[in-house]
Scaffold this active site. Structure first.
Site, PDB file in Angstrom:
ATOM      1  N   ASN A 210      14.371  -3.324   0.799  1.00  0.00           N
ATOM      2  CA  ASN A 210      15.222  -2.722  -0.233  1.00  0.00           C
ATOM      3  C   ASN A 210      14.589  -2.946  -1.605  1.00  0.00           C
ATOM      4  OD1 ASN A 210      16.284  -5.302  -1.422  1.00  0.00           O
ATOM      5  ND2 ASN A 210      16.999  -5.548   0.695  1.00  0.00           N
ATOM      6  N   GLY A 273      23.610 -17.340  -2.802  1.00  0.00           N
ATOM      7  CA  GLY A 273      22.907 -16.277  -2.076  1.00  0.00           C
ATOM      8  C   GLY A 273      22.758 -15.037  -2.944  1.00  0.00           C
ATOM      9  N   LYS A 289       0.107   0.168  15.301  1.00  0.00           N
ATOM     10  CA  LYS A 289       0.691   1.149  14.371  1.00  0.00           C
ATOM     11  C   LYS A 289       1.327   2.302  15.154  1.00  0.00           C
ATOM     12  CE  LYS A 289      -0.499   4.239  10.630  1.00  0.00           C
ATOM     13  NZ  LYS A 289      -1.555   5.046  10.060  1.00  0.00           N
ATOM     14  N   PRO A 305      20.595 -12.373  11.109  1.00  0.00           N
ATOM     15  CA  PRO A 305      21.591 -13.437  10.891  1.00  0.00           C
ATOM     16  C   PRO A 305      22.213 -13.305   9.508  1.00  0.00           C
ATOM     17  CG  PRO A 305      19.370 -14.366  11.229  1.00  0.00           C
ATOM     18  CD  PRO A 305      19.226 -12.891  11.262  1.00  0.00           C
ATOM     19  N   ILE A 307      23.109 -15.081   6.647  1.00  0.00           N
ATOM     20  CA  ILE A 307      22.749 -16.432   6.187  1.00  0.00           C
ATOM     21  C   ILE A 307      23.941 -17.144   5.545  1.00  0.00           C
ATOM     22  CG2 ILE A 307      21.174 -17.738   4.694  1.00  0.00           C
ATOM     23  CD1 ILE A 307      19.207 -15.318   5.002  1.00  0.00           C
ATOM     24  N   PHE A 323      26.835 -13.057  -3.381  1.00  0.00           N
ATOM     25  CA  PHE A 323      26.817 -11.869  -4.219  1.00  0.00           C
ATOM     26  C   PHE A 323      27.379 -10.715  -3.395  1.00  0.00           C
ATOM     27  CE2 PHE A 323      24.542 -11.968  -8.339  1.00  0.00           C
ATOM     28  CZ  PHE A 323      24.309 -13.342  -8.403  1.00  0.00           C
TER      29      PHE A 323
HETATM   30  O1  PMT Z   1      16.766  -8.795  -7.287  1.00  0.00           O
HETATM   31  P1  PMT Z   1      17.187  -7.900  -8.446  1.00  0.00           P
HETATM   32  O2  PMT Z   1      16.317  -6.678  -8.565  1.00  0.00           O
HETATM   33  O3  PMT Z   1      17.282  -8.670  -9.730  1.00  0.00           O
HETATM   34  O4  PMT Z   1      18.644  -7.346  -8.117  1.00  0.00           O
HETATM   35  C1  PMT Z   1      19.708  -8.241  -8.053  1.00  0.00           C
HETATM   36  C2  PMT Z   1      20.644  -7.919  -6.891  1.00  0.00           C
HETATM   37  C3  PMT Z   1      21.356  -6.598  -7.167  1.00  0.00           C
HETATM   38  C4  PMT Z   1      19.869  -7.812  -5.578  1.00  0.00           C
HETATM   39  C5  PMT Z   1      21.649  -9.130  -6.811  1.00  0.00           C
HETATM   40  O5  PMT Z   1      22.388  -9.188  -7.989  1.00  0.00           O
HETATM   41  C6  PMT Z   1      22.585  -8.982  -5.623  1.00  0.00           C
HETATM   42  O6  PMT Z   1      23.594  -8.299  -5.654  1.00  0.00           O
HETATM   43  N1  PMT Z   1      22.238  -9.647  -4.493  1.00  0.00           N
HETATM   44  C7  PMT Z   1      22.942  -9.546  -3.218  1.00  0.00           C
HETATM   45  C8  PMT Z   1      22.594  -8.231  -2.576  1.00  0.00           C
HETATM   46  C9  PMT Z   1      23.245  -8.054  -1.225  1.00  0.00           C
HETATM   47  O7  PMT Z   1      22.567  -8.070  -0.246  1.00  0.00           O
HETATM   48  O8  PMT Z   1      24.554  -7.974  -1.253  1.00  0.00           O
HETATM   49  P2  PMT Z   1      25.452  -7.715   0.068  1.00  0.00           P
HETATM   50  O9  PMT Z   1      26.754  -7.273  -0.490  1.00  0.00           O
HETATM   51  O10 PMT Z   1      24.770  -6.818   1.017  1.00  0.00           O
HETATM   52  O11 PMT Z   1      25.547  -9.140   0.717  1.00  0.00           O
HETATM   53  C10 PMT Z   1      26.604 -10.051   0.451  1.00  0.00           C
HETATM   54  C11 PMT Z   1      26.105 -11.477   0.400  1.00  0.00           C
HETATM   55  O12 PMT Z   1      25.684 -11.874   1.710  1.00  0.00           O
HETATM   56  C12 PMT Z   1      24.894 -11.689  -0.504  1.00  0.00           C
HETATM   57  O13 PMT Z   1      25.084 -12.920  -1.163  1.00  0.00           O
HETATM   58  C13 PMT Z   1      23.719 -11.766   0.453  1.00  0.00           C
HETATM   59  O14 PMT Z   1      22.693 -12.627  -0.035  1.00  0.00           O
HETATM   60  C14 PMT Z   1      24.361 -12.358   1.694  1.00  0.00           C
HETATM   61  N2  PMT Z   1      23.738 -11.936   2.958  1.00  0.00           N
HETATM   62  C15 PMT Z   1      23.714 -10.625   3.324  1.00  0.00           C
HETATM   63  C16 PMT Z   1      23.167 -10.269   4.551  1.00  0.00           C
HETATM   64  C17 PMT Z   1      22.630 -11.281   5.368  1.00  0.00           C
HETATM   65  N3  PMT Z   1      22.087 -10.969   6.532  1.00  0.00           N
HETATM   66  N4  PMT Z   1      22.666 -12.553   4.980  1.00  0.00           N
HETATM   67  C18 PMT Z   1      23.207 -12.906   3.785  1.00  0.00           C
HETATM   68  O15 PMT Z   1      23.255 -14.087   3.442  1.00  0.00           O
END
Ligand code: PMT
Length: 421
Positions: A210, A273, A289, A305, A307, A323
């Site tokens: 992403n 996170g 490939k 997973p 996390i 986040f």
């Molecule tokens: O990196 P930048 O370019 O500065 O951009 C910042 C950002 C927009 C990436 C950042 O501010 C942000 O929003 N990060 C979290 C992005 C995300 O994956 O959000 P989510 O809503 O999909 O996930 C929710 C939370 O679960 C997040 O804290 C994520 O880290 C966590 N997660 C998600 C999937 C996974 N398999 N494991 C996780 O721990």
């Protein structure tokens, strides 16, 4: 002076003969890596031309409060939000008095009043004015509100008298300003932060990923180190410089990020996170490939997973901040995510086309956050990621303190037996 690298400093210059010394200060601040915007009071312009500061700072100087052009560009609220810290040097007796009384009748006092970032004043005035009980009373009141006083120094003065009232030398002012970024808010704590994207391999040359740049997570790591924490930064593949005093662990995939977090979680007090972890990965990773055969290609994906959810389930006592990145229904999804993953706090940001004010948030220099915790929340408006990171950490530190003070009130989010914390 590495603490000033990339810091956004509003330098206020007020009406004092020492105003000319602020020109050298602008140069030193920029040499130290800071970005500077100068705000001059009317009095200051009587001593030095705004052109001097414009040339040295590389930006137009901000002069008046009620200037429609300026307000449409970077008005007092934008300046207040832009700043990581405000330094008023020289600060005249009159400016100190007006600040003490919360006046906002010129641009500089309005910026100070509209801002919640650290503020430092470098007084410069005649020594009798400095020792006058009115000035001393004002200085004490400002200091009790958390305003940092830098100086004044003692010595010969422009008015021919000798005593306290000289503007501190630029190197002392820079050192004092740098102190503003050492809050000690998290001293003794260990903070782990995930940042950046993950890459999920498809074949030896392709992956799913992403647009995360890691800027937000690295800004949080910088702010946490400045707040005195021991910081472990688990970073996906990004082109960011490792912040000072931060232990960086590079990973590529979501699985590697999860394994690295788990392997280093022992002793962590706060887990944040900020990484944009891939939610899915290919079930099969091709060893060679994948060739184009003219037809369509189907990839079967499986979940990675989660996390955050896993860490909170295994260590319910660990203070976890997640986040939420959403293109629609931000508040609803963020609250739901916080609840579902059992997080103590969540910082929600608009991403993609909906995030018009922050260029999509992914990869941009700015962001805006809605932060929620049990029974409360706060909106952090658009600002540089470095600035937001410090604000976010302030709220995290506050909530963490409450969490640590009332562990019995923590919600049980999993039946998994904690083996630590
Ligand atoms: O990196 P930048 O370019 O500065 O951009 C910042 C950002 C927009 C990436 C950042 O501010 C942000 O929003 N990060 C979290 C992005 C995300 O994956 O959000 P989510 O809503 O999909 O996930 C929710 C939370 O679960 C997040 O804290 C994520 O880290 C966590 N997660 C998600 C999937 C996974 N398999 N494991 C996780 O721990």
């Amino acid at each position: 002076m590495e603490k000033l690298v990339n810091k956004q400093i509003v330098l206020g210059v007020t009406g004092s003969i020492a105003a000319y010394k602020a020109a050298e200060l602008v140069r030193r601040l920029r040499d130290a890596g800071a970005e500077v915007r100068v705000v001059m009071t009317q009095g200051a312009t009587e001593f030095v031309s705004p052109m001097t500061f414009q040339a040295l700072s590389g930006h137009p100087v901000h002069l008046t409060l009620l200037d429609t052009d300026a307000e449409a560009g970077m008005g007092h609220i934008e300046l207040a939000r832009w700043a990581d810290a405000i330094l008023v040097a020289p600060a005249s007796a009159d400016f100190i008095a007006r600040l003490t009384h919360g006046r906002a009748d010129d641009l500089l006092s309005a910026v100070c009043l509209a801002s919640d970032v650290p503020l430092a004043l470098a007084p410069a005035m005649n020594n009798k004015m400095w020792h006058n009980p009115a000035t001393q009373d004002n200085v004490q009141r400002l200091a009790s509100r958390g305003v940092l006083m830098l100086g004044p120094d003692e010595g010969g003065q422009a008015c021919g008298e000798t005593g306290a009232g000289r503007l501190q030398a630029p190197e002392e002012l820079l050192a004092g300003l740098a102190e503003l970024f050492e809050s000690g808010l998290l001293s003794g704590k260990t903070v782990m932060i995930t940042a950046g994207p993950t890459r999920e391999t498809i074949d030896p040359v392709r992956y799913l990923s992403n647009r995360s740049s890691g800027k937000m997570g690295f800004a949080i790591a910088t702010a946490a180190a400045e707040a005195g924490a021991r910081v472990i930064l688990v970073a996906g593949p990004v082109a960011q410089t490792t912040p000072s005093h931060v232990q960086r662990l590079d990973v590529e995939s979501a699985q590697e990020m999860f394994d690295t977090v788990l392997a280093n979680i022992n002793g962590v007090d706060i887990f944040i996170g900020a990484a944009a972890v891939a939610d899915y990965r290919p079930v099969q990773v091709a060893t060679a490939k994948i060739k184009k055969d003219g037809g369509s290609l189907r990839l079967e994906l499986e979940p990675t997973p989660d996390i955050l959810a896993e860490i909170k389930a295994r260590y319910p006592g660990l203070f976890c901040v997640g986040f939420a990145a959403e293109t629609h229904d931000l508040q609803t999804f963020a609250q739901e995510k916080r609840y579902r993953k059992g997080m103590d706090m969540i910082a929600a940001n608009w991403v993609g086309p909906a995030a018009t004010e922050t260029d999509g948030a992914f990869g941009s220099e700015t962001n805006a956050l809605l932060v929620y915790w049990e029974g409360g929340g706060v909106e952090l408006p658009v600002a540089a990621k470095s600035h937001l990171a410090r604000q976010l950490l302030m709220h995290i530190a506050q909530q963490y303190e409450q969490h640590a003070a009332h562990p019995a009130e923590q919600k049980v989010v999993s039946l998994t037996t904690p083996d630590r914390h």
